[in-house]
Design a protein around this motif. Structure first.
Motif, PDB file in Angstrom:
ATOM      1  N   GLN A  14      -4.099   4.765  -3.932  1.00  0.00           N
ATOM      2  CA  GLN A  14      -4.343   3.329  -3.924  1.00  0.00           C
ATOM      3  C   GLN A  14      -3.446   2.642  -4.951  1.00  0.00           C
ATOM      4  O   GLN A  14      -3.095   3.213  -5.984  1.00  0.00           O
ATOM      5  N   THR A  15      -3.048   1.408  -4.564  1.00  0.00           N
ATOM      6  CA  THR A  15      -2.413   0.500  -5.524  1.00  0.00           C
ATOM      7  C   THR A  15      -3.313  -0.715  -5.655  1.00  0.00           C
ATOM      8  O   THR A  15      -4.390  -0.783  -5.039  1.00  0.00           O
ATOM      9  N   SER A  16      -2.831  -1.697  -6.395  1.00  0.00           N
ATOM     10  CA  SER A  16      -3.638  -2.921  -6.559  1.00  0.00           C
ATOM     11  C   SER A  16      -3.757  -3.691  -5.244  1.00  0.00           C
ATOM     12  O   SER A  16      -4.643  -4.528  -5.095  1.00  0.00           O
ATOM     13  N   VAL A  17      -2.857  -3.379  -4.296  1.00  0.00           N
ATOM     14  CA  VAL A  17      -2.902  -4.090  -3.008  1.00  0.00           C
ATOM     15  C   VAL A  17      -3.955  -3.483  -2.098  1.00  0.00           C
ATOM     16  O   VAL A  17      -4.662  -4.179  -1.367  1.00  0.00           O
ATOM     17  N   GLY A  18      -4.076  -2.138  -2.119  1.00  0.00           N
ATOM     18  CA  GLY A  18      -5.033  -1.509  -1.236  1.00  0.00           C
ATOM     19  C   GLY A  18      -4.776  -0.036  -1.082  1.00  0.00           C
ATOM     20  O   GLY A  18      -3.965   0.576  -1.810  1.00  0.00           O
ATOM     21  N   SER A  19      -5.477   0.564  -0.109  1.00  0.00           N
ATOM     22  CA  SER A  19      -5.408   2.004   0.133  1.00  0.00           C
ATOM     23  C   SER A  19      -4.286   2.329   1.087  1.00  0.00           C
ATOM     24  O   SER A  19      -3.999   1.582   2.029  1.00  0.00           O
TER      25      SER A  19
ATOM     26  N   VAL B  27       0.857  -1.188   0.000  1.00  0.00           N
ATOM     27  CA  VAL B  27       0.000   0.000   0.000  1.00  0.00           C
ATOM     28  C   VAL B  27       0.891   1.236   0.000  1.00  0.00           C
ATOM     29  O   VAL B  27       1.979   1.229   0.582  1.00  0.00           O
TER      30      VAL B  27
END
Length: 1234
Positions: free
Chosen positions: A1012-1017, A932
């Motif tokens: 945000q990334t693909s993993v989360g906020s 994140v």
């Protein structure tokens, strides 16, 4: 071969037989036993067993008895010589010989005179095997002559003069004992001033008027005849006129500056110096070029006589006596020569030989001058005695070879010089006899456990039998590794245990046969007192009970006895004894003392004592309790090599019983002035047996302790120097560690002087390789605690020993310790390095261990170097930061925490030893997955309008992956300070600016923004802004139509530090000046509220004005009344109690106080709003300043409003006086809250 013939001896329980009895038997057990039942057919040459002394002084009033006793087989006959010629006793009717004895009895009581029989006598005892002779016995009658008549003139002296009163007794035999008395037979008092010399004269260093008397009488006592002779009285008158002038000392005896003294070895050397002078001199003694012998030096006659007992040739030398008073000193040197009558070095011992054997008689003596050695055979000088082919004389030795029965004879050795002679008889008895055991069969020995057991086996045989002991019926021969086999056949078990019980067999063998005997041994438990009597303090008339419980072996019956002061208990019915107790009723003062419980069995005895102290029932006055007085009168007795007995007299216990004594010692040789703990004993003891170390100059002191405390130390005892001995311990902390790849450094903790046990302390350092066959290599070093062995292989285990030694000998063999030669850097890098990425911040590394031989040292672990890989351009701009993790021991894996997500890392692994790191493994790279992101780097609101706000931001400093979008959440804050509904908005990741339209005018909004990334906020950043108000209610804008500048463009870096009763709040502000700040705070979980600055409220200003007017009126009224002279209660109190220090009014007493400055420290009180007196009152809120971003330092202005000043500094600069334009720190601002 020499043959020893062992006598039959009386048998005892082994527990009762002291070892010395057996050792004495070893020395004297050379004669043929004369037990007619066992050895009735054996013959033995004569042996003199008893004779009169060489110098035999007889009482002329009694019969003369000249002793001569001898033994032999057959019994010997006796004859005498007198003055060198045969003494025919049959021709003198007054002389008879006792039957079966050679003792002469001369009857002079009926007739005859003792002087007639004065002369030199010698006795001869003879049988078929030879003749033994006695010493030359010089017989002289004692004499006690009278004093010659003489007229003694009275003596008159002035006060202070010196005087010698002569005695000069008649010469008697033996010499008389001299003493001075008066007419009433009372001894005359003696002192440092008046004393009797060795010659009997009475010496006065100076006379005093009280010395005047008419009956100074010298007496001579002749002990042999029990008679006392008296000299005529001497009259002395001392004129008490003006005393003589003071004078330095001079010697009355001996005369001159030097004198000679000769003494014989073994006698008591007595040296005397008596001086006169005024004031009375004091005598001191020293030995030139030496010290006076310890334990053999004594002073008599007020130190005027120096005595050395058991004098030897080493005591020869110059002794100096010094007489000293306040006017000077005088010296006298006595040159002492020690001569010696002959004394034995090795007296000849009886020989029992079998036919054909060889043997020697050795006669060695010493003396000063060196004695002459002469040999006799059967009382005849060997030069004129019959020739014996088996005999050869070589000075002090007679050598016998191939003896036959005719070689049996008695030989006499005569050692003589001018001071005396020695005569010894030793026989040679040639016998052929098989072994015979003289100890009775099946004797039962009973011994207490852990004590020595001595099993007897008296034997006889010719040739000398060999002795073996066996245990049990099928046991093997007992050896000296556990047992002690004495030459007299006795078997000693040094520490008998329960398993020592059993049957023991003694076997005697020689070439003519064998004999054996069985004895039995039982081991008993020791008798112990398990409950001892205890110290008791009782009041007069009460009852006291002492308890004594005894535990003993079940087969032994103990006898319990109670003693008082080491004597029997009083014969009084008040004393009663039952099984375990002694009870004393109606205690009286006489009952005080020491009571002892003694338990005795047939094998051992134990005892325990306690003191009874009787006190008055109601002591008056009340006792004063204090620590004890120190002990005194310390004395050392029973002085042995490694122990001494210390006795002392206790001081007063000051009404609190002494519970223990603490004994300390000082080592004047090694640590002078430092006292060490030696022992502690019960408060009832006044004696302690102290264990000592060799080669220590001991002094002791004693302290007493009671319930109050510890006494001061006693005076130190006399010094006692123990003999040197070999060390009894070796150095501790022996280590072997190499400092270089080719050496071994051996270190140890050296012994201190106390532990050295003697002079010349050194260390024997030994080493060898542990796994090799090399011999030990050793060096001896001194005054060091380290030795370096060079040229060693790298990191090889060694066995090491360090042994202490001194001039006396070696310490016990030390145990070997293991060390290693020096380490070198590891040679091999770990192989097969693998990386397993666990998550975005954690990775696990595996590797194969290196061969232990390649480590070349102590394996300390493995070390991982890892770093974040960078592009070539970045690598040139900044040095690569490598991180290190070390894993202890022989691990083959480890975890790498704290990694940066979405990054490329490189690592390698190295092995570590005590020398350092080995070569690195091949670099291994790996990637961490996305994580994140961090919060956006910044968030600003720009260009506010009536219905729109524009947001600008910077991307996260650590995206930790590929950003997918931004999320913006915002909500309005209405006029009641309530938060409105949240609005979510997704913004593309490539944007850094966004405008919100269709907003409410003149409305405050709160924004929450995160990436945000693909993993989360990621983490969010917050900000607030207000849309502009309606144009009808505001001034025309300065720039741009329809646009209003932001009222609160930016508050950031908000921090809050809460204490128990207040909070410290600070922030950074960026925007227009001259604005007011509102502080919101609340309790978690409650509704947020906005604080109102009451200092700007009209009602508050009016209230303050009314209060000020009221105070002004009150002051005017007081001033008027004071000018009129009137008094009011406060005034009366001030007049009656003038106080120079008037305390100011407290702010917490309910009254109004002045505004406090920025240095006041007052807490933030709950439930307050923000009035004009700069207080903040807390209300319920679900929000706080923490939610409102970050800002610069803030402070309150003088009218109670809070102002802020822009500052780019992170830390507050110190203010200088009152001229600083810098705003006060938030801490000082918070201190003004009340």
């Amino acid at each position: 071969m020499q043959l020893k013939i062992m006598p039959k001896k009386k048998h005892f329980s082994a527990g009762r037989v002291p070892l010395i009895l057996f050792l004495c038997q070893m020395i004297s057990a050379l004669d043929v036993p004369l037990d007619s039942k066992l050895l009735g057919d054996l013959v033995q040459p004569p042996t003199i067993t008893q004779q009169s002394p060489k110098d035999y002084i007889i009482d002329p009033r009694e019969n003369i008895v000249i002793q001569c006793e001898a033994k032999g087989k057959p019994p010997p006959s006796f004859s005498w010589t007198r003055n060198g010629t045969h003494f025919d006793i049959d021709k003198d009717p007054l002389v008879t010989m006792k039957p079966g004895s050679g003792t002469l009895v001369i009857n002079i009581m009926s007739e005859g005179k003792a002087e007639t029989y004065e002369g030199v006598y010698q006795c001869t005892a003879r049988n078929e095997r030879g003749a033994a002779i006695s010493n030359n016995i010089v017989v002289r009658p004692s004499r006690s002559p009278l004093w010659t008549k003489e007229r003694l003139e009275p003596i008159t002296l002035r006060n202070g003069q010196s005087l010698v009163l002569p005695c000069r007794p008649p010469i008697g035999l033996p010499p008389a004992i001299i003493f001075w008395m008066d007419n009433s037979f009372q001894r005359l008092p003696q002192s440092e001033r008046v004393s009797q010399g060795l010659n009997g004269d009475l010496y006065f260093s100076n006379v005093l008027p009280e010395d005047t008397r008419e009956d100074y009488i010298c007496y001579a006592r002749f002990n042999h005849t029990q008679t006392i002779q008296q000299k005529q009285p001497i009259s002395l008158k001392v004129i008490s006129a003006k005393p003589s002038k003071e004078r330095p000392p001079t010697f009355l005896t001996p005369e001159g500056n030097e004198s000679l003294k000769e003494e014989l070895r073994g006698n008591v050397l007595s040296l005397e110096c008596i001086a006169e002078g005024l004031p009375t001199p004091i005598i001191y003694w020293i030995k030139e070029d030496g010290t006076l012998p310890v334990n053999r030096t004594f002073y008599q006659n007020f130190k005027k006589t120096l005595q050395i007992t058991q004098v030897s040739e080493a005591d020869s030398g110059n002794y100096q006596c010094i007489a000293k008073n306040t006017l000077g000193a005088v010296h006298h040197t006595i040159s002492v020569t020690v001569k010696a009558a002959p004394y034995w070095i090795s007296a000849p011992q009886n020989l029992v030989l079998s036919p054909g054997e060889n043997g020697t008689l050795i006669c060695r003596a010493n003396g000063n001058p060196k004695p002459r050695i002469g040999w006799l055979t059967n009382g005849v000088p060997v030069e004129i005695a019959p020739d014996d082919p088996s005999r050869k004389i070589d000075g002090d030795t007679i050598i016998f070879s191939n003896v036959q029965e005719r070689s049996s004879a008695v030989y006499q050795c005569n050692a003589s010089n001018e001071y005396g002679y020695l005569l010894a008889n030793a026989f040679v008895n040639v016998l052929a006899e098989p072994p015979r055991i003289l100890t009775s069969a099946n004797i039962l020995y009973q011994v207490i456990a852990n004590r020595p057991a001595l099993l007897d086996c008296a034997f006889f045989g010719s040739p000398l039998p060999t002795i073996e002991w066996f245990k049990g019926t099928k046991g093997s021969a007992l050896h000296e590794d556990i047992y002690v086999l004495h030459d007299n056949g006795t078997l000693e078990i040094p520490v008998a245990q329960k398993d020592s019980t059993g049957t023991y067999t003694c076997v005697a063998r020689n070439k003519l046969g064998m004999a054996k005997n069985e004895v039995h041994l039982e081991i008993k438990d020791p008798t112990r007192i398990i409950k001892q009597p205890e110290y008791a303090v009782v009041q007069r008339g009460s009852k006291v009970s002492f308890e004594c419980k005894v535990k003993h072996d079940n087969t032994l019956i103990p006898t319990i006895m109670w003693l008082k002061d080491n004597g029997e208990l009083p014969n009084d019915e008040r004393f009663s004894v039952d099984k375990d107790h002694l009870v004393v009723t109606d205690v009286s003062d006489d009952d005080g003392g020491m009571y002892t419980c003694a338990a005795n069995t047939t094998l051992d005895s134990v005892s325990a004592s306690a003191v009874l102290r009787v006190v008055a029932p109601t002591p008056t006055p009340a006792p004063v309790y204090d620590v004890p007085n120190p002990p005194f009168d310390l004395e050392l007795t029973n002085q042995l090599d490694k122990s001494v007995q210390l006795t002392w007299t206790p001081g007063d216990d000051n009404n609190s019983p002494i519970t223990k004594f603490i004994i300390e010692y000082e080592d004047a040789m090694h640590e002078a002035g430092i006292w060490h703990h030696q022992a502690e004993v019960s408060g009832t003891q006044t004696t302690a047996q102290l264990t000592l170390s060799p080669y220590v100059n001991y002094s002791f002191r004693v302290m007493a302790e009671n319930s109050i405390g510890r006494s001061v130390p006693s005076e130190a005892s006399e010094q006692y120097l123990t003999k040197a001995a070999e060390p009894d311990q070796n150095p501790m902390t022996v280590e072997g560690l190499g400092t270089e790849p080719d050496n071994l450094v051996i270190t140890w903790k050296p012994l201190n002087g106390f532990e050295s046990n003697g002079p010349g302390l050194q260390y024997k350092v030994s080493w060898r390789q542990k796994d090799g066959d090399d011999e030990w290599t050793s060096v001896v070093v001194a005054n060091v605690s380290k030795y370096i062995v060079s040229g060693t292989p790298t990191f090889v285990p060694y066995l090491i020993k360090v042994q202490a030694l001194n001039d006396v000998g070696f310490a016990p063999e030390p145990a070997a310790v293991m060390g290693h030669s020096g380490e070198d850097l590891p040679m091999v890098a770990p192989g097969n390095v693998r990386v397993n990425v666990v998550n975005s911040t954690l990775a696990e590394v595996h590797w194969d261990p290196v061969p232990l031989k390649s480590v070349r040292g102590h394996l300390q672990g493995y070390r991982i170097y890892y770093w974040k890989a960078q592009s070539s351009s970045k690598r040139n701009r900044r040095h690569i930061e490598k991180k290190i993790l070390t894993f202890q021991g022989n691990k083959t894996h480890g975890m790498l925490p704290g990694l940066q997500p979405y990054s490329h890392y490189v690592l390698n692994v190295r092995v570590v030893n005590g020398k350092g790191e080995g070569p690195a493994s091949t670099d291994r790279g790996f990637h961490t997955p996305e994580g994140v992101p961090s919060a956006p780097s910044s968030l600003k609101i720009v260009n506010p309008t009536l219905d729109s706000l524009t947001l600008e931001w910077d991307p996260p400093s650590h995206p930790n992956g590929v950003l997918t979008e931004y999320t913006l959440r915002y909500q309005p804050i209405n006029s009641t300070h309530e938060l409105g509904p949240l609005v979510d908005l997704k913004i593309p990741a490539n944007k850094t600016r966004w405008t919100l339209n269709h907003l409410n005018f003149s409305t405050r909004y709160k924004f929450y923004f995160y990436a945000q990334t693909s993993v989360g906020s990621g983490s969010q950043i917050t900000e607030e802004a207000i849309t502009t108000v309606d144009e009808a209610g505001i001034l025309p804008p300065d720039v741009g139509a329809g646009k209003v500048r932001a009222v609160n463009p930016r508050i950031s870096n908000l921090t809050a530090a809460a204490a128990e009763t207040y909070a410290n709040i600070s922030w950074e502000y960026e925007g227009p000046e001259h604005v007011k700040f509102y502080v919101e705070y609340g309790v978690a979980g409650t509704m947020a509220s906005r604080q109102v600055d009451i200092a700007t409220q009209g009602w508050f200003i009016g209230l303050m004005c009314a209060v000020a007017l009221l105070i002004l009126i009150l002051l005017i009224v007081c001033f008027i009344r004071r000018n009129k002279g009137g008094k009011y209660p406060v005034k009366e109190k001030e007049d009656a109690h003038a106080d120079p220090e008037i305390q100011p009014m407290k702010e917490d007493d309910g009254t109004f106080g002045e505004y406090s400055d920025a240095e006041d420290h007052k807490p933030l009180k709950k439930g307050s709003r923000t009035p004009s007196d700069r207080t903040v009152k807390k209300e319920d809120s679900d929000d706080s300043l923490v939610d409102y971003g970050e800002g610069v330092n803030g402070q309150f202005n003088e009218d109670g409003s809070f102002i802020g000043q822009y500052s780019g500094k992170k830390e507050k600069e110190p203010a200088e006086g009152n001229e600083s334009s810098e705003a006060p720190s938030p801490v000082n601002a918070m201190n003004s809250f009340v």
